[in-house]
Design a protein around this motif. Sequence first.
Motif, mmCIF file in Angstrom:
data_model
loop_
_atom_site.group_PDB
_atom_site.id
_atom_site.type_symbol
_atom_site.label_atom_id
_atom_site.label_comp_id
_atom_site.label_asym_id
_atom_site.label_seq_id
_atom_site.Cartn_x
_atom_site.Cartn_y
_atom_site.Cartn_z
ATOM 1 N N ARG A 47 -44.293 73.222 10.749
ATOM 2 C CA ARG A 47 -43.312 73.548 12.008
ATOM 3 C C ARG A 47 -43.109 72.551 12.884
ATOM 4 N N ALA A 48 -42.075 72.169 13.668
ATOM 5 C CA ALA A 48 -42.082 71.203 14.345
ATOM 6 C C ALA A 48 -42.950 71.719 15.676
ATOM 7 N N HIS A 49 -43.235 70.820 16.601
ATOM 8 C CA HIS A 49 -43.984 70.867 17.434
ATOM 9 C C HIS A 49 -43.242 71.832 18.713
ATOM 10 N N TYR A 50 -42.161 71.749 18.647
ATOM 11 C CA TYR A 50 -41.237 72.624 19.740
ATOM 12 C C TYR A 50 -40.734 73.874 19.098
ATOM 13 N N ALA A 51 -41.156 74.358 17.891
ATOM 14 C CA ALA A 51 -40.456 75.370 17.629
ATOM 15 C C ALA A 51 -41.752 76.752 17.504
ATOM 16 N N ALA A 52 -41.157 77.962 17.817
ATOM 17 C CA ALA A 52 -41.949 79.159 17.700
ATOM 18 C C ALA A 52 -41.707 79.533 16.395
ATOM 19 N N ASP A 53 -40.633 79.791 15.752
ATOM 20 C CA ASP A 53 -40.275 80.042 14.595
ATOM 21 C C ASP A 53 -39.404 79.057 13.847
ATOM 22 N N PHE A 88 -33.307 76.541 11.033
ATOM 23 C CA PHE A 88 -32.897 77.647 12.287
ATOM 24 C C PHE A 88 -34.070 77.833 12.814
ATOM 25 N N ALA A 89 -34.344 77.027 14.159
ATOM 26 C CA ALA A 89 -35.570 77.368 14.937
ATOM 27 C C ALA A 89 -35.119 77.967 16.327
ATOM 28 N N VAL A 112 -33.868 77.960 23.745
ATOM 29 C CA VAL A 112 -33.020 77.441 22.849
ATOM 30 C C VAL A 112 -32.932 77.705 21.504
ATOM 31 N N ILE A 113 -32.056 78.201 20.899
ATOM 32 C CA ILE A 113 -31.911 78.574 19.359
ATOM 33 C C ILE A 113 -31.199 77.638 18.693
ATOM 34 N N GLU A 114 -31.648 77.094 17.678
ATOM 35 C CA GLU A 114 -30.917 75.891 17.174
ATOM 36 C C GLU A 114 -30.847 76.272 15.637
ATOM 37 N N PRO A 115 -29.451 76.317 15.088
ATOM 38 C CA PRO A 115 -29.024 75.882 13.852
ATOM 39 C C PRO A 115 -28.602 74.405 13.755
#
Length: 589
Positions: free
Chosen positions: A312-318, A336-337, A444-447
Amino acid sequence: MSEPTDATDQPTSEKLVELAKRRGYFFQSSGAYGGVGGFYTFGPQGAALKGNVEDAWRDRFAVAEGNMEIDAPTIMPEPVFEASGHLDGFDDMLVECPDCGESHRADHVVEDNTKYEDAESLPIPEVEEVIAEYELVCPACGAGLAGQAVETFNLMFDTNIGPGDSQPGYLRPETAQGIFVEFPRLKEYARNQLPFGVTQIGRAYRNEISPRRSIIRTREFTQAELEYFVDPEEDEPPLERVEDVEVCLYPVGEQNDEDGEEIETTIGAAVEEGIVADEWVAYFLGIAKPWYEAVGVDMDRFRFRQHLSGERAHYAADCWDAESEIDGNWIEMAGFANRTDYDLSKHEEYSEDRFTVFKQYDEPKTVERATVDPDMSYLGPEFGGAAQDVVSELETLAERDRSAFEGETVEIELDGESHELPVEKTGFSVDEERIAGEHVTPHVIEPSFGVDRVVYTVLHHAYSEDEVDGENRTYLELEPEVAPTFVGVFPLQSDDELEAVANDVVDDLREAGLSVTYDDSGNIGRRYRRQDEVGTPFCVTVDYETVEAAETTVTVRERDTTDQKRLAVDELAETLAAIRAGDLAFEEL
């Protein structure tokens, strides 16, 4: 009638790459100079298909959701990537062959030759141990890699902005940062109202150690990204819109279980059962699945896989990936992060602007504020040049834990050492204050979609072989919405009268907004095969019945079934436009 091949007889990527080069979908760039790894040119067919996929994405994720779209520069100054963490944390694992000097992705070497499927999530020492344990060799020359150091390699392309004492810059490794750095202005366009979304479709650059598998892993590629800004305390997604969408999920628990398997469920059930914990991520999974199906991804070879903690990327909670199956391997098409407030907080920390949204209360509130007003005549002699650091520590402590000031002394930590100060010297007080609102740092929600990988998947899943009239046929079963050319128009033979009518038909269809190609070369069967191979859904043939019969009609042939029907010329454009829009089916004619 066509006889489809058995469903288990899947086309190979090699066949697709050969077709793509021959028919103008994609090919390695700069071929006249020997080519360069990781860079591809999309030919006439590929550029049209890619453009149609981008338009379909824009319609669904920007227009239908009411989101803004921007177009930011592809080169940005160094401080942007220092703030985002890319300077220090955007690395892949590199191992160099001791004999031929070729560099390879160490995790790819492990994944291709061992039982490990997600070596990217392993720490470097463990990757080195696996290489030694399995006695892995260089993919280029076969020399042993055991004992070779695995090192980190930053994937960003660097450049200079301007002449002379130029400013260092980088080609963006993702389009997202172009959105984040402009947030202070974009929030004004959104009237400072959360939630709101900003999309961008554009090029990104990553200096891949070992680009491979044609356009699946390249050094220059196109992303379609949505950054959706939400108030984490108040904003909830409209899950009712997607709760019945059926999805195939591969969560972490199943991946870690030796007997784990994918789960067939719905978005609503996945949220209710905690399989997808983040409701905003679940919402966008529910939007994405039918979109992938609409552009031509085979749903029997599609799933959403949750990231393991190590990848998981350093910025992502999930984070969940949309994956497609290609020749027995799963490839990532989108991520989808939930990026939380990481990006906006970092840019606020490093820049001179504010990356928050002011949330106005319905009515002003009275709140208690704990403040400090230290006696600098005491702090100066006591702490010297560190006095201001002491003030900062006191301010942070007052905001976090006012009870620490209840005694006669208060303890702070400075450079790893504890210090006690008389509370009376801190100027600590708790005051009431009327406030009209508060500043909120949005989450921020990112697709994030890889357009090139979607294009490759669509082509791969559309590739078909069968037999028609005793001849083998290759065709691309592309959805009409994304097919590069929607209709081919042919005069049956080289005849002035037939060609005149055919050209009039071409004009009428183009005026109706349809993409059309005209072909009068070779026999009619060969022309059909050419259009089948590039995925053109329909072919219109102008024959002698067209010009001799009382009613002017043409033959319309459907690509997949090769069925033919006669339609009146004056109804042709309207009918084909309705089919492309999905309002009419060919078999209904």
